[in-house]
Design a protein around this motif. Structure first.
Motif, PDB file in Angstrom:
ATOM      1  N   ARG A 184      22.026  13.995  53.715  1.00 35.27           N
ATOM      2  CA  ARG A 184      21.013  13.879  52.963  1.00 35.27           C
ATOM      3  C   ARG A 184      20.752  15.625  52.770  1.00 35.27           C
ATOM      4  O   ARG A 184      20.641  16.402  53.770  1.00 35.27           O
ATOM      5  CB  ARG A 184      19.742  13.641  53.695  1.00 35.27           C
ATOM      6  N   ASN A 190      20.624  11.792  48.703  1.00 31.66           N
ATOM      7  CA  ASN A 190      21.923  11.669  49.356  1.00 31.66           C
ATOM      8  C   ASN A 190      22.980  12.365  48.565  1.00 31.66           C
ATOM      9  O   ASN A 190      23.081  12.449  47.376  1.00 31.66           O
ATOM     10  CB  ASN A 190      22.247  10.105  49.044  1.00 31.66           C
ATOM     11  N   ARG A 203      25.187   3.751  53.466  1.00 32.15           N
ATOM     12  CA  ARG A 203      23.890   3.597  53.346  1.00 32.15           C
ATOM     13  C   ARG A 203      23.018   2.797  54.263  1.00 32.15           C
ATOM     14  O   ARG A 203      21.875   2.999  54.749  1.00 32.15           O
ATOM     15  CB  ARG A 203      23.403   3.000  51.855  1.00 32.15           C
TER      16      ARG A 203
END
Length: 452
Positions: free
Chosen positions: A73, A84, A118
């Motif tokens: 991040r 991201n 993710r």
């Protein structure tokens, strides 16, 4: 020196016991690093270098013979948020927040692997501290025999199990592979066993139920290139429970006269962030949604111009005096009312107000003015609308961009002259600057209350 060596040896012996029950070299290195990092630098290095795990030296970094993808991040300083990000690396630092992932390129694409990562990020609540390394391998690829370079950033599966034999050149010199991949085999997360991340996207049906649907979305950022505005995203970023979006027709705003060109969109984005700051809302993320998917959006989606107009109305009502002045601001010598003169009038009791003045204030507020090159107004995140004229000008200018059909008078001076004709005493507001404000206010009070 002898005593110092004894201290180092004693510390290493005690810590050696602590790492003896570790499963592999990564865990042992991580535990040793966590324990020694609080020691003085040179002592920590001595102790760390002295310890062993299964006769292997502990490591601070693990090397790969090709690039691997590091997902994390990334902090955006202007927006003051995190998004991201991905970058290539060949080193993995020993870190408690690192997750090592592997996937077979014959079964998963890099995009599919990213979607599974993710899932891991979502399970970790999108932690800004966590790092995820995606290591691609080929289950059928062979190790090159005549080279120490891999053709692509994909490991032959053998590297994950053991270190391949070194290459021997024509002179008989041995060239070992620089790879620690086999030392981490007990720490890999197999992405094939991880579910693919699916954002919470739902469509509201006529009977009140909801159905999960695919929504083709992206994030938008200012860019001189049309394609540069699009930032691919696999998740949504709501604000105050709502998703702010722009309907897209390729790289343009669908059915809007104004475009998403760099300067205009940057201006809109700055004004929106400023209003979020004034309203106490988090920094917004602007989504782009392809026009073909608009009918799949539920009630949590609101178009950017509707969202802006709603916030503008709130800010305008809360900071009405300032917004009124900002909308009538004229550079140079043509200012109709100065701030000081306006403050004099605002001190009058509300009982002395009359409809014509309120109507004139509205005309001034919504008239299109020229505050210079507003595209390059620099608004700080800490700006206050009651102290910063540029903030008011910026917010109103963007409101005009979203409301191009608003009908304003021919000129503000025409409206002013009509107002003075009905209320001649208001010429006091253009009186010589040397006049006493209190004297003016008393004269205006006397005029307004005459015959009452």
């Amino acid at each position: 020196n002898i005593e110092a060596e004894r201290v180092v040896k004693d510390l290493a012996t005690k810590l050696q016991v602590k790492i003896s029950d570790c499963k592999n070299l990564w865990d042992a290195s991580l535990k040793a690093h966590e324990v020694t990092k609080n020691l003085p630098y040179e002592i920590a290095n001595k102790v760390f270098d002295t310890m062993r795990f299964n006769n292997e030296r502990l490591k601070r970094k693990f090397r790969f013979p090709c690039n691997i993808a590091r997902h994390y991040r990334k902090h955006r300083y202007r927006a003051n948020d995190y998004q991201n990000a991905k970058e290539d690396t060949s080193l993995i630092g020993v870190d408690l927040d690192s997750t090592l992932c592997i996937y077979d390129v014959r079964e998963l694409s890099s995009l599919q692997a990213t979607m599974k990562i993710r899932t891991l990020q979502a399970n970790d609540n999108w932690s800004k501290e966590k790092k995820y390394y995606a290591i691609a391998y080929d289950s059928k690829a062979k190790v090159p025999k005549d080279s120490r370079v891999l053709a692509e950033d994909v490991l032959p599966a053998k590297f994950l199990k053991k270190l391949p034999k070194p290459m021997v050149d024509a002179d008989g010199q041995s060239w070992p592979w620089e790879s620690d991949a086999h030392l981490l085999k007990g720490n890999y997360v197999n992405l094939h066993e991880v579910e693919t991340y699916r954002p919470e996207r739902k469509k509201k049906n006529a009977d009140g139920s909801t159905t999960s649907v695919k929504i083709d979305t992206c994030f938008l950022e200012p860019s001189h290139l049309a394609s540069g505005r699009i930032i691919q995203s696999e998740y949504l970023a709501p604000c105050d429970g709502m998703h702010i979006y722009i309907p897209l027709d390729r790289y343009s705003w669908h059915k809007k006269t104004h475009s998403l060109e760099h300067d205009d969109f940057k201006l809109i984005q700055t004004a929106l962030k400023m209003m979020h700051h004034l309203e106490g809302l988090p920094c917004p993320t602007i989504h782009g949604v392809k026009k073909h998917f608009l009918d799949k959006l539920d009630d949590s989606w609101v178009e950017l111009d509707d969202w802006y107009n709603k916030l503008y109305k709130n800010v305008k009502n809360t900071h009405r005096k300032k917004m009124t002045l900002a909308a009538n601001e004229v550079l140079g010598t043509g200012t109709l009312y100065s701030h000081a003169e306006h403050r004099v009038f605002e001190k009058l009791p509300k009982s002395l107000r009359f409809p014509e003045w309120e109507a004139f204030k509205l005309i001034r507020e919504q008239h299109e003015y020229n505050p210079g090159n507003v595209n390059y107004v620099s608004v700080r995140d800490t700006s206050d609308i009651d102290k910063d004229d540029e903030v008011s000008n910026l917010l109103h200018h963007v409101w005009r961009m979203f409301n191009p059909d608003f009908k304003s008078p021919t000129t503000i001076h025409d409206a002013y002259e009509a107002f003075l004709k009905a209320h001649p005493m208001m010429r006091y507001f253009n009186a010589d600057w040397k006049r006493d404000n209190k004297e003016e206010m008393n004269d205006v009070k006397e005029y307004l209350t005459r015959g009452a």
